[in-house]
Design an enzyme around this catalytic site. Structure first.
Site, PDB file in Angstrom:
ATOM      1  N   ALA A 156       0.847  -1.197   0.000  1.00 46.56           N
ATOM      2  CA  ALA A 156       0.000   0.000   0.000  1.00 46.56           C
ATOM      3  C   ALA A 156       0.883   1.247   0.000  1.00 46.56           C
ATOM      4  CB  ALA A 156      -0.914   0.011   1.219  1.00 46.56           C
ATOM      5  N   LYS A 157       0.506   2.213  -0.810  1.00 48.64           N
ATOM      6  CA  LYS A 157       1.239   3.485  -0.830  1.00 48.64           C
ATOM      7  C   LYS A 157       0.548   4.404   0.177  1.00 48.64           C
ATOM      8  CE  LYS A 157       3.398   6.593  -4.207  1.00 48.64           C
ATOM      9  NZ  LYS A 157       4.792   6.206  -3.917  1.00 48.64           N
TER      10      LYS A 157
END
Length: 312
Positions: A156-157
């Site tokens: 996940a960014k």
């Protein structure tokens, strides 16, 4: 930073100086947000966003991993981005879509806080500098390890997760280097503070796999395809720290950094201390793809329609 005139916030175009949030915004206190780094280039077919659809898709995947339902469709986000670039009269820019928990509740249970969305654009050169892109940068293996999948979600960014990169970046800067390289929790090479990494030895390119706690970089995917299209053997595998010092060439990729060679790691010169032939070949075709000069990658570009340029 060269600011723009307008920012898009929750469906509205607002002036740059009026783009504000409440001091009790949940994401400000707890890092509950996700974002993307995207670029628009002044290409041979006009201003165009590089791999726009893939970036929007990843934004939604990151939001989903943190239980955030984005209150706009993917197409609305895409179109808002194109409109924002046109309204600001930009031909090239960096693009930052941000999804975050807004003002509404405090505490560690976030689901009652609203999900807000903003998109900003500004002029921003290469993250590691044009000199670095041309001649390579010096890197240091950080004492900080890349976040483990047992604690957070490396794929996940997410905003709060970048404290990990911030610590590594500050450490490398204070030690006199331009960039940091992080190892994962198994002592394997992971990535830079904001880039994926590629190691070249005896003409073979190796890059850490997705299981090494890396972010699934969109420019990484692009560079992998380009290298293979050029006929290079490219392997996704675990890489030890010592392999960095023995490499013939090393380069990193990312939206902010684009493709930048590494000329030195921990005071060990990589090859002869200059970008090597494999790096230069991949970099040249990569740049052609970014600027629309490579017809085979033209579908990676999302043109900014001139008709989007209307008064706010």
């Amino acid at each position: 930073m060269q600011q723009a005139d307008l920012i898009w916030m929750n469906g509205e175009f607002v002036k740059w100086e009026d783009a504000k949030v409440h001091v009790l915004t949940h994401g400000l206190h707890y890092g509950t947000g996700v974002f993307e780094g995207v670029r628009c280039y002044d290409t041979e077919i006009g201003p165009a966003v590089f791999r726009h659809e893939e970036h929007v898709d990843r934004l939604y995947r990151s939001a989903g991993l943190y239980y955030m339902d984005i209150p706009f469709t993917k197409e609305q986000i895409r179109q808002a981005t194109l409109d924002l670039i046109a309204r600001n009269g930009m031909r090239s820019c960096y693009i930052r879509p941000l999804v975050y928990r807004g003002y509404g509740t405090m505490g560690l249970f976030p689901l009652e806080a609203p999900v807000d969305v903003a998109i900003a654009v500004w002029e921003w050169g290469s993250y590691l500098g044009e000199e670095g892109k041309a001649n390579g940068v010096r890197a240091k293996v950080s004492s900080w390890r890349r976040i483990s999948p047992e604690s957070l979600i490396p794929q996940a960014k997410a905003c709060g997760q970048y404290l990990n990169s911030v610590l590594a970046k500050i450490e490398s800067h204070k030690a006199g280097y331009e960039e940091a390289i992080l190892l994962d929790d198994h002592n394997h090479v992971c990535e830079g503070s904001g880039e994926n990494i590629f190691v070249v030895r005896d003409g073979v390119i190796s890059t850490p796999p997705l299981t090494a706690s890396i972010l699934d970089g969109i420019n990484r995917r692009s560079a992998i395809q380009i290298a293979r299209d050029l006929g290079y053997e490219l392997i996704e595998r675990d890489i030890s720290r010592g392999e960095l010092y023995l490499a013939d060439e090393i380069y990193v990729t990312g939206t902010a950094a684009e493709l930048t060679p590494i000329r030195e790691v921990d005071d060990h010169a990589i090859g002869d201390g200059r970008p090597g032939p494999v790096t230069k070949a991949v970099q040249a075709l990569f740049e052609d793809a970014l600027y629309g000069r490579a017809a085979q990658y033209r579908d990676w570009l999302d043109p900014v329609p001139a008709t989007a340029a209307v008064e706010a």
